[in-house]
Design a protein around this motif. Sequence first.
Motif, PDB file in Angstrom:
ATOM      1  N   PHE A 112       0.862  -1.172   0.000  1.00 53.41           N
ATOM      2  CA  PHE A 112       0.000   0.000   0.000  1.00 53.41           C
ATOM      3  C   PHE A 112       0.901   1.225   0.000  1.00 53.41           C
ATOM      4  O   PHE A 112       1.729   1.393   0.905  1.00 53.41           O
ATOM      5  CB  PHE A 112      -0.918   0.000   1.218  1.00 53.41           C
ATOM      6  CG  PHE A 112      -1.812  -1.204   1.290  1.00 53.41           C
ATOM      7  CD1 PHE A 112      -2.994  -1.254   0.577  1.00 53.41           C
ATOM      8  CD2 PHE A 112      -1.455  -2.309   2.060  1.00 53.41           C
ATOM      9  CE1 PHE A 112      -3.810  -2.371   0.626  1.00 53.41           C
ATOM     10  CE2 PHE A 112      -2.259  -3.435   2.116  1.00 53.41           C
ATOM     11  CZ  PHE A 112      -3.448  -3.465   1.396  1.00 53.41           C
ATOM     12  N   VAL A 113       0.751   2.076  -1.009  1.00 50.59           N
ATOM     13  CA  VAL A 113       1.676   3.189  -1.187  1.00 50.59           C
ATOM     14  C   VAL A 113       0.913   4.464  -1.520  1.00 50.59           C
ATOM     15  O   VAL A 113      -0.190   4.415  -2.076  1.00 50.59           O
ATOM     16  CB  VAL A 113       2.696   2.883  -2.320  1.00 50.59           C
ATOM     17  CG1 VAL A 113       3.543   1.679  -1.968  1.00 50.59           C
ATOM     18  CG2 VAL A 113       1.980   2.665  -3.642  1.00 50.59           C
ATOM     19  N   PRO A 114       1.501   5.635  -1.194  1.00 49.21           N
ATOM     20  CA  PRO A 114       0.867   6.907  -1.560  1.00 49.21           C
ATOM     21  C   PRO A 114       1.185   7.265  -3.013  1.00 49.21           C
ATOM     22  O   PRO A 114       2.206   6.821  -3.553  1.00 49.21           O
ATOM     23  CB  PRO A 114       1.526   7.891  -0.598  1.00 49.21           C
ATOM     24  CG  PRO A 114       2.888   7.315  -0.360  1.00 49.21           C
ATOM     25  CD  PRO A 114       2.694   5.817  -0.363  1.00 49.21           C
ATOM     26  N   PRO A 115       0.348   8.076  -3.656  1.00 51.76           N
ATOM     27  CA  PRO A 115       0.596   8.445  -5.048  1.00 51.76           C
ATOM     28  C   PRO A 115       1.837   9.301  -5.236  1.00 51.76           C
ATOM     29  O   PRO A 115       2.378   9.373  -6.338  1.00 51.76           O
ATOM     30  CB  PRO A 115      -0.672   9.211  -5.449  1.00 51.76           C
ATOM     31  CG  PRO A 115      -1.260   9.686  -4.162  1.00 51.76           C
ATOM     32  CD  PRO A 115      -0.921   8.641  -3.156  1.00 51.76           C
ATOM     33  N   SER A 116       2.325   9.945  -4.161  1.00 53.99           N
ATOM     34  CA  SER A 116       3.486  10.829  -4.263  1.00 53.99           C
ATOM     35  C   SER A 116       4.820  10.097  -4.191  1.00 53.99           C
ATOM     36  O   SER A 116       5.876  10.702  -4.394  1.00 53.99           O
ATOM     37  CB  SER A 116       3.434  11.882  -3.148  1.00 53.99           C
ATOM     38  OG  SER A 116       3.415  11.242  -1.879  1.00 53.99           O
ATOM     39  N   MET A 117       4.818   8.802  -3.929  1.00 52.60           N
ATOM     40  CA  MET A 117       6.070   8.048  -3.793  1.00 52.60           C
ATOM     41  C   MET A 117       6.785   7.966  -5.137  1.00 52.60           C
ATOM     42  O   MET A 117       6.172   7.630  -6.159  1.00 52.60           O
ATOM     43  CB  MET A 117       5.789   6.637  -3.282  1.00 52.60           C
ATOM     44  CG  MET A 117       7.024   5.747  -3.196  1.00 52.60           C
ATOM     45  SD  MET A 117       6.660   4.065  -2.621  1.00 52.60           S
ATOM     46  CE  MET A 117       6.319   4.398  -0.891  1.00 52.60           C
TER      47      MET A 117
END
Length: 301
Positions: free
Chosen positions: A152-157
């Motif tokens: 699960f990752v943020p779109p800004s990574m």
Amino acid sequence: MEHAADGALSANAPASESDAGDSSEPHSRGLLGRLFGALGASTPDNDSEAPATPEPETAAAAGLPGIGNLRRMRVGDVAIPKVEIVAVPVGITRDELVAVFREQGYSRLPVFKDTLDTPLGLVHLKDLALEYGFGASSGRFSVKKLLRPLLFVPPSMPIGVLLQKMQVQRIHMALVIDEYGGVDGLVTLEDLIEQVIGEIEDEHDEAEGGFWKLEKPGQWVVLARAPVKDFEAEIGMTLADPEEEQEIDSMGGLVFMQIGRVPARGEVIKGENGVEYEIVDADPRRIKRLRVRLPGVAPAE
């Protein structure tokens, strides 16, 4: 063409185990190692030793593949949107799951409870085949037995960071989570690697016999990179007007020019000449495959 690049684990592996173990893994690991080596050579930590060489702005603007994309691009730039995610509920039956795999052609599918905003993990086609296929009888079917973990990752990574996480944790699929904790998109290992080395085509992506395949009279599946003039010669019909011919070379470019944006998978665009373009495969940045249907040809049910 997939929700993920291929990889496998034992069919009985619990969801806490890692998503890896393919016979092709040493080759992909070597590739990832070279990518990470190139990335590390130009990270800010090494700037004091040698200044990084700026990449041409023209390449960035054109969205060309390259090692610089690992630092420049974010997960949100390459993720497929939520509305295009193919996922299955945890209560799905074996026959229903087989039908989804057969229809969609993916090797991995996210599994959710109630809604996609409550993901439980992913199910791998190879696990399903080993546990319940080849004449195996494993009793009552439950997709919970086949679950593997998701990232699960943020779109800004940065995509380079996600690529490293996928290698370390040996998980090839990630869900993009928005600020409210809901699912916003999906990214696979193949999506990330394509930003560095260009589009990866397998036997499912490639049209037989070259750039296109005739499905039935008046209907073709065409690779987006197929030359417009060559395909026009194939069908005996002009698709681009004289002004468009000066600006475009490929079938994907023709569709983009007509609507002024990258269409979504499943979208159907009808040209002024009556030709229909159905988008078979695409991501947020480019068209990959399309179905071309001449005027008077009925779509398949």
